[in-house]
Scaffold this motif. Structure first.
Motif, PDB file in Angstrom:
ATOM      1  N   PRO A  16       0.833  -1.207   0.000  1.00  9.36           N
ATOM      2  CA  PRO A  16       0.000   0.000   0.000  1.00  9.36           C
ATOM      3  C   PRO A  16       0.865   1.254   0.000  1.00  9.36           C
ATOM      4  O   PRO A  16       2.098   1.179   0.050  1.00  9.36           O
ATOM      5  N   GLN A  17       0.236   2.404  -0.015  1.00  5.53           N
ATOM      6  CA  GLN A  17       0.958   3.683   0.054  1.00  5.53           C
ATOM      7  C   GLN A  17       1.533   3.824   1.452  1.00  5.53           C
ATOM      8  O   GLN A  17       0.791   3.853   2.434  1.00  5.53           O
ATOM      9  N   ILE A  18       2.856   3.885   1.558  1.00  4.89           N
ATOM     10  CA  ILE A  18       3.497   4.048   2.863  1.00  4.89           C
ATOM     11  C   ILE A  18       4.341   5.312   2.843  1.00  4.89           C
ATOM     12  O   ILE A  18       4.772   5.771   1.790  1.00  4.89           O
ATOM     13  N   SER A  19       4.577   5.861   4.033  1.00  6.79           N
ATOM     14  CA  SER A  19       5.393   7.063   4.160  1.00  6.79           C
ATOM     15  C   SER A  19       6.217   6.951   5.441  1.00  6.79           C
ATOM     16  O   SER A  19       5.914   6.139   6.318  1.00  6.79           O
ATOM     17  N   PRO A  20       7.271   7.745   5.560  1.00  8.60           N
ATOM     18  CA  PRO A  20       8.090   7.686   6.775  1.00  8.60           C
ATOM     19  C   PRO A  20       7.243   7.954   8.021  1.00  8.60           C
ATOM     20  O   PRO A  20       6.361   8.806   8.018  1.00  8.60           O
ATOM     21  N   GLY A  21       7.512   7.181   9.065  1.00  7.53           N
ATOM     22  CA  GLY A  21       6.765   7.325  10.308  1.00  7.53           C
ATOM     23  C   GLY A  21       5.663   6.293  10.455  1.00  7.53           C
ATOM     24  O   GLY A  21       5.115   6.132  11.535  1.00  7.53           O
ATOM     25  N   ASP A  22       5.339   5.586   9.374  1.00  2.83           N
ATOM     26  CA  ASP A  22       4.303   4.559   9.451  1.00  2.83           C
ATOM     27  C   ASP A  22       4.841   3.319  10.144  1.00  2.83           C
ATOM     28  O   ASP A  22       5.989   2.920   9.934  1.00  2.83           O
ATOM     29  N   MET A  23       4.018   2.699  10.958  1.00  2.47           N
ATOM     30  CA  MET A  23       4.350   1.420  11.558  1.00  2.47           C
ATOM     31  C   MET A  23       3.747   0.357  10.644  1.00  2.47           C
ATOM     32  O   MET A  23       2.546   0.364  10.407  1.00  2.47           O
ATOM     33  N   VAL A  24       4.579  -0.523  10.105  1.00  4.21           N
ATOM     34  CA  VAL A  24       4.098  -1.511   9.134  1.00  4.21           C
ATOM     35  C   VAL A  24       4.413  -2.926   9.604  1.00  4.21           C
ATOM     36  O   VAL A  24       5.384  -3.167  10.318  1.00  4.21           O
ATOM     37  N   ARG A  25       3.554  -3.850   9.192  1.00  3.51           N
ATOM     38  CA  ARG A  25       3.773  -5.276   9.431  1.00  3.51           C
ATOM     39  C   ARG A  25       4.035  -5.903   8.065  1.00  3.51           C
ATOM     40  O   ARG A  25       3.201  -5.840   7.180  1.00  3.51           O
ATOM     41  N   ILE A  26       5.199  -6.497   7.910  1.00  5.39           N
ATOM     42  CA  ILE A  26       5.615  -7.044   6.625  1.00  5.39           C
ATOM     43  C   ILE A  26       5.738  -8.552   6.743  1.00  5.39           C
ATOM     44  O   ILE A  26       6.310  -9.070   7.702  1.00  5.39           O
ATOM     45  N   SER A  27       5.212  -9.253   5.757  1.00  3.80           N
ATOM     46  CA  SER A  27       5.401 -10.694   5.633  1.00  3.80           C
ATOM     47  C   SER A  27       6.226 -10.917   4.377  1.00  3.80           C
ATOM     48  O   SER A  27       5.804 -10.541   3.289  1.00  3.80           O
ATOM     49  N   PHE A  28       7.399 -11.509   4.547  1.00  2.00           N
ATOM     50  CA  PHE A  28       8.256 -11.754   3.391  1.00  2.00           C
ATOM     51  C   PHE A  28       8.746 -13.190   3.410  1.00  2.00           C
ATOM     52  O   PHE A  28       8.823 -13.832   4.451  1.00  2.00           O
TER      53      PHE A  28
END
Length: 177
Positions: A16-28
Protein backbone atom coordinates in the motif's frame (compact mmCIF):
# COMPACT_ATOMS: atom_id res chain seq x y z
CA UNK A 1 9.63 0.06 -28.85
CA UNK A 2 10.65 2.69 -26.33
CA UNK A 3 13.62 2.29 -23.95
CA UNK A 4 11.47 3.49 -21.03
CA UNK A 5 8.99 0.66 -21.54
CA UNK A 6 11.81 -1.90 -21.46
CA UNK A 7 13.44 -0.50 -18.33
CA UNK A 8 10.16 0.08 -16.46
CA UNK A 9 9.98 -1.93 -13.23
CA UNK A 10 6.77 -3.69 -12.24
CA UNK A 11 5.88 -2.81 -8.65
CA UNK A 12 4.43 -5.28 -6.20
CA UNK A 13 0.66 -4.76 -5.93
CA UNK A 14 0.51 -5.97 -2.32
CA UNK A 15 2.31 -2.84 -1.06
CA UNK A 16 0.00 0.00 0.00
CA UNK A 17 0.96 3.68 0.05
CA UNK A 18 3.50 4.05 2.86
CA UNK A 19 5.39 7.06 4.16
CA UNK A 20 8.09 7.69 6.77
CA UNK A 21 6.77 7.32 10.31
CA UNK A 22 4.30 4.56 9.45
CA UNK A 23 4.35 1.42 11.56
CA UNK A 24 4.10 -1.51 9.13
CA UNK A 25 3.77 -5.28 9.43
CA UNK A 26 5.62 -7.04 6.63
CA UNK A 27 5.40 -10.69 5.63
CA UNK A 28 8.26 -11.75 3.39
CA UNK A 29 9.49 -15.07 2.07
CA UNK A 30 12.61 -16.53 3.65
CA UNK A 31 14.36 -19.56 2.17
CA UNK A 32 16.15 -21.78 4.63
CA UNK A 33 17.94 -24.86 3.31
CA UNK A 34 15.30 -26.71 1.28
CA UNK A 35 12.14 -25.05 2.59
CA UNK A 36 10.50 -21.66 2.27
CA UNK A 37 8.52 -19.87 4.97
CA UNK A 38 6.96 -16.48 5.69
CA UNK A 39 8.71 -14.20 8.19
CA UNK A 40 6.64 -11.47 9.84
CA UNK A 41 8.29 -8.20 10.81
CA UNK A 42 6.79 -5.18 12.56
CA UNK A 43 8.77 -1.97 12.26
CA UNK A 44 8.88 1.77 11.66
CA UNK A 45 9.39 3.11 8.15
CA UNK A 46 12.59 5.17 8.41
CA UNK A 47 12.91 6.18 4.76
CA UNK A 48 11.24 5.78 1.40
CA UNK A 49 13.34 6.13 -1.73
CA UNK A 50 11.79 6.41 -5.16
CA UNK A 51 13.71 6.07 -8.38
CA UNK A 52 13.92 4.47 -11.78
CA UNK A 53 14.64 1.07 -10.27
CA UNK A 54 11.23 1.07 -8.55
CA UNK A 55 12.55 2.45 -5.28
CA UNK A 56 12.85 0.89 -1.85
CA UNK A 57 11.93 1.51 1.76
CA UNK A 58 13.76 0.89 5.02
CA UNK A 59 12.11 -0.21 8.24
CA UNK A 60 13.62 -0.18 11.71
CA UNK A 61 12.89 -2.49 14.55
CA UNK A 62 14.48 -2.81 17.98
CA UNK A 63 14.92 -6.46 18.93
CA UNK A 64 16.35 -7.43 22.33
CA UNK A 65 17.81 -3.93 22.71
CA UNK A 66 19.53 -3.99 19.32
CA UNK A 67 18.27 -1.85 16.45
CA UNK A 68 17.84 -3.73 13.18
CA UNK A 69 17.09 -2.10 9.84
CA UNK A 70 15.78 -3.92 6.77
CA UNK A 71 15.63 -2.44 3.29
CA UNK A 72 13.07 -3.85 0.85
CA UNK A 73 12.66 -2.97 -2.83
CA UNK A 74 9.12 -2.03 -3.85
CA UNK A 75 9.41 -4.45 -6.79
CA UNK A 76 10.53 -7.41 -4.69
CA UNK A 77 8.65 -10.66 -5.37
CA UNK A 78 9.68 -11.84 -1.89
CA UNK A 79 7.28 -9.39 -0.21
CA UNK A 80 4.09 -11.33 0.42
CA UNK A 81 2.09 -8.70 2.30
CA UNK A 82 2.62 -5.20 3.69
CA UNK A 83 0.05 -3.87 6.15
CA UNK A 84 0.08 -0.37 7.63
CA UNK A 85 -0.65 -0.71 11.35
CA UNK A 86 -0.61 3.01 12.17
CA UNK A 87 0.48 6.29 10.63
CA UNK A 88 3.00 8.34 12.59
CA UNK A 89 3.10 12.12 12.70
CA UNK A 90 6.54 13.22 11.45
CA UNK A 91 8.04 16.32 9.86
CA UNK A 92 11.04 14.70 8.17
CA UNK A 93 11.48 12.55 5.09
CA UNK A 94 14.31 10.52 6.61
CA UNK A 95 14.00 9.47 10.26
CA UNK A 96 17.66 8.69 10.93
CA UNK A 97 17.43 10.51 14.26
CA UNK A 98 15.36 7.56 15.53
CA UNK A 99 18.59 5.52 15.69
CA UNK A 100 19.85 7.39 18.74
CA UNK A 101 16.50 7.40 20.58
CA UNK A 102 15.43 4.58 22.84
CA UNK A 103 12.17 3.15 24.14
CA UNK A 104 9.67 5.87 25.02
CA UNK A 105 11.63 8.63 23.26
CA UNK A 106 11.29 6.78 19.95
CA UNK A 107 7.49 6.71 20.00
CA UNK A 108 5.65 8.85 17.49
CA UNK A 109 2.24 10.48 17.73
CA UNK A 110 -0.42 9.12 15.43
CA UNK A 111 -1.49 11.17 12.44
CA UNK A 112 -5.15 12.19 12.80
CA UNK A 113 -6.06 12.62 9.12
CA UNK A 114 -5.51 8.95 8.43
CA UNK A 115 -7.77 8.04 11.36
CA UNK A 116 -10.54 10.11 9.78
CA UNK A 117 -9.92 8.38 6.44
CA UNK A 118 -10.17 5.00 8.14
CA UNK A 119 -13.53 6.05 9.62
CA UNK A 120 -14.74 7.09 6.17
CA UNK A 121 -13.49 3.78 4.72
CA UNK A 122 -15.29 1.90 7.51
CA UNK A 123 -18.52 3.75 6.65
CA UNK A 124 -18.05 2.90 2.97
CA UNK A 125 -17.55 -0.76 3.89
CA UNK A 126 -20.72 -0.69 6.00
CA UNK A 127 -22.65 0.89 3.13
CA UNK A 128 -21.31 -1.76 0.75
CA UNK A 129 -22.39 -4.51 3.17
CA UNK A 130 -25.86 -2.96 3.43
CA UNK A 131 -26.07 -2.75 -0.36
CA UNK A 132 -25.11 -6.43 -0.62
CA UNK A 133 -27.77 -7.32 1.96
CA UNK A 134 -30.37 -5.40 -0.07
CA UNK A 135 -29.27 -7.20 -3.24
CA UNK A 136 -29.50 -10.54 -1.44
CA UNK A 137 -32.99 -9.64 -0.20
CA UNK A 138 -34.05 -8.69 -3.74
CA UNK A 139 -32.63 -11.97 -5.05
CA UNK A 140 -34.48 -13.84 -2.28
CA UNK A 141 -37.74 -12.12 -3.28
CA UNK A 142 -37.11 -13.04 -6.92
CA UNK A 143 -36.53 -16.65 -5.87
CA UNK A 144 -39.77 -16.58 -3.87
CA UNK A 145 -41.61 -15.15 -6.89
CA UNK A 146 -40.19 -17.91 -9.10
CA UNK A 147 -41.23 -20.55 -6.54
CA UNK A 148 -44.71 -19.04 -6.35
CA UNK A 149 -44.94 -19.02 -10.16
CA UNK A 150 -43.91 -22.69 -10.24
CA UNK A 151 -46.54 -23.49 -7.59
CA UNK A 152 -49.18 -21.70 -9.68
CA UNK A 153 -48.12 -23.66 -12.77
CA UNK A 154 -48.28 -26.91 -10.79
CA UNK A 155 -51.74 -25.96 -9.51
CA UNK A 156 -52.91 -25.20 -13.06
CA UNK A 157 -51.50 -28.53 -14.27
CA UNK A 158 -53.21 -30.29 -11.34
CA UNK A 159 -56.53 -28.64 -12.29
CA UNK A 160 -56.05 -29.71 -15.93
CA UNK A 161 -55.31 -33.27 -14.77
CA UNK A 162 -58.43 -33.19 -12.58
CA UNK A 163 -60.49 -31.92 -15.53
CA UNK A 164 -59.12 -34.71 -17.74
CA UNK A 165 -59.88 -37.29 -15.02
CA UNK A 166 -63.42 -35.90 -14.61
CA UNK A 167 -63.91 -35.96 -18.40
CA UNK A 168 -62.76 -39.58 -18.52
CA UNK A 169 -65.12 -40.47 -15.66
CA UNK A 170 -67.98 -38.77 -17.53
CA UNK A 171 -67.15 -40.71 -20.71
CA UNK A 172 -66.98 -43.98 -18.77
CA UNK A 173 -70.30 -43.19 -17.17
CA UNK A 174 -71.86 -42.55 -20.61
CA UNK A 175 -70.46 -45.79 -21.95
CA UNK A 176 -71.48 -47.73 -18.91
CA UNK A 177 -74.93 -46.24 -18.68
Amino acid sequence: MDIDSVSRVKTNSSIPQISPGDMVRISFKVKEANRERLQALLGLVVRVRKGTDGGNFTIRRVTYGIGVEHTFPFASPLLEKVEVVRHGKVRRAKLYYMRRLSAKEARLKERREKVAEKAVEAEEVEEAVEAEEVEEAVEAEEVEEVVEAEEVEEAVEAEEVEEVVEAEEVEEAKQGG
